[in-house]
Design an enzyme around this catalytic site. Structure first.
Site, mmCIF file in Angstrom:
data_model
loop_
_atom_site.group_PDB
_atom_site.id
_atom_site.type_symbol
_atom_site.label_atom_id
_atom_site.label_comp_id
_atom_site.label_asym_id
_atom_site.label_seq_id
_atom_site.Cartn_x
_atom_site.Cartn_y
_atom_site.Cartn_z
ATOM 1 N N ASP A 124 88.280 110.594 23.776
ATOM 2 C CA ASP A 124 87.526 109.720 24.664
ATOM 3 C C ASP A 124 86.888 108.582 23.849
ATOM 4 O O ASP A 124 87.421 108.183 22.817
ATOM 5 C CB ASP A 124 86.494 110.543 25.454
ATOM 6 C CG ASP A 124 85.645 111.432 24.535
ATOM 7 O OD1 ASP A 124 85.345 110.989 23.394
ATOM 8 O OD2 ASP A 124 85.295 112.560 24.935
ATOM 9 N N SER A 125 85.767 108.046 24.330
ATOM 10 C CA SER A 125 85.166 106.897 23.632
ATOM 11 C C SER A 125 84.775 107.223 22.188
ATOM 12 O O SER A 125 84.778 106.341 21.336
ATOM 13 C CB SER A 125 83.916 106.416 24.389
ATOM 14 O OG SER A 125 82.989 107.480 24.529
ATOM 15 N N ILE A 126 84.447 108.497 21.935
ATOM 16 C CA ILE A 126 84.003 108.835 20.577
ATOM 17 C C ILE A 126 85.183 108.731 19.606
ATOM 18 O O ILE A 126 85.002 108.468 18.430
ATOM 19 C CB ILE A 126 83.336 110.229 20.569
ATOM 20 C CG1 ILE A 126 82.195 110.253 21.619
ATOM 21 C CG2 ILE A 126 82.784 110.558 19.192
ATOM 22 C CD1 ILE A 126 81.561 111.623 21.813
#
Lengths: 253, 253
Positions: free
Chosen positions: A14-16
């Site tokens: 995901d965004s991480i």
């Protein structure tokens, strides 16, 4: 066109994961150390949960018929949970049983001989989502209602560990590592999270260290120190016949 | 296996390209801003000159028969000269006429319809090597004899400009930009070079800015602001039929 010149590490998440390209991000660090050895492919998708990631992964991981032409994925990291763990009234929420099932689906795509995406030489590592600093994030998104709780994210970290045990896939338990480093306090997390949810460079340094430790332990043949540069160091190039010494030295691990 | 999911930017060059993955390096910055739009492929080869780079480039750029299966290179940067410009008694030295010829060879590989590597949709940008801080580098490599002069590297920067004019390829004249920023003094170069030869993060920031400026001017369709994310933003995913909204949105530019 980009030839199939180097094998790869693919980072799915995901965004991480997506923000891993930041200065000091874990993907930036990997890319630097694996330069001329393995290319690094960032398949981080901000906001995505495992449910949405599967159709994308099906398009990012090559099917059998294309495999002779495309770079091998030597290492695949699968890192979700931060969005799946939203509260049940949010669009991003995925229940824990479904979350575990989705992780197994992604692993099986790569590992099952009957799968269209079967790739027996791809090693897999799972990561658990980092702890949330609820106070910091709640303040940031106010007046909107808070979307996550610390306990809920911890439950998804535990679910990743469970999925890893069931599938016999190594797990980097980042949740626990970061929580320990933070002295088991929300306040301590400020050192590693920039907004209560996403990692800063100090947080990413821990991700990087833990990932390299897992590689060393489980797949030591993929440690950057063990891999040759695909094209030779310049001072070993033959001056009489440079072309001969400049052939790819890629080897199958 | 890594599927052909995103098109790419390929960066071909010497150590100054290879180290572009450092924190604040120009490739790290590109990768971060082009995330989910174009993958970034670092083909920097520390120590290499143009003579040695050609056989490697032949292996890194796909030939016609593989092109249906592999990612397109939308943008190719070619950045040499720092090693070609060594003094003539060094192994890395390449004469200026030969250096220009080699740049033309690489450009023609991509551009000539009769070439095995012909790729009409690949845009090319050349970069000139940065100025050398002779005092700093001489002190660092002592007692070995100094291997480069400031004037020699400037002559190779001029040669890149000449090759670009002849082939009608845009040139980022980094030599001139850095020299101006340095107040036209060796002392001033210390702000941008970490060892008299290689760029630090401040130097790479200028490379990045100049490259984006050249993209905006010559190939605006490739600016990161103009390219869509290949997989849609999470809040546009259909909750009723997520799979339908998660198809690749890659478009041919």
């Amino acid at each position: 066109m980009a030839a199939n010149a180097l094998d790869t590490i693919m980072l799915l998440g995901d965004s991480i994961t997506q923000y891993g390209w930041e200065q000091g991000g874990f993907i930036q660090r990997l890319a630097h150390l694996y330069a001329r050895k393995l290319d690094v492919i960032n398949r981080g998708l901000s906001g995505y949960n495992t449910e949405w990631a599967i159709p994308v992964f099906e398009q990012c991981f090559a099917k059998k018929e294309a495999q002779p032409y495309v770079p091998k994925v030597k290492l695949l990291t699968i890192w979700f949970g931060a969005n799946d763990a939203c509260l049940p009234n949010r669009d991003q929420y995925v229940s824990i049983p479904r979350f575990i099932e989705n992780l197994h689906t992604m692993i099986s795509m790569v590992r099952e001989p009957s799968s269209d995406w079967y790739s027996p030489t791809t090693r897999i590592i799972l990561l658990t989502p980092p702890p949330v600093n609820v106070a910091v994030r709640a303040a940031l998104i106010a007046p909107r209602e808070m979307d996550r709780t610390a306990d809920q994210t911890k439950a998804y970290a535990d679910a990743v560990i469970k999925a890893g045990e069931e599938a016999r896939v190594p797990v980097v338990d980042l949740w626990t590592k970061l929580w320990e480093k933070a002295g088991e306090t929300e306040e301590g997390l400020k050192k590693y999270l920039k907004d209560g949810l996403h990692l800063n460079a100090e947080g990413y340094e821990i991700v990087f260290d833990q990932l390299i430790e897992a590689i060393s332990k489980h797949f030591p043949e993929l440690h950057y120190d063990r891999l040759p540069q695909v094209f030779t160091h310049w001072d070993t190039i033959s001056l009489e016949n440079p072309r001969a010494s400049l052939k790819s030295q890629r080897v199958d691990v």
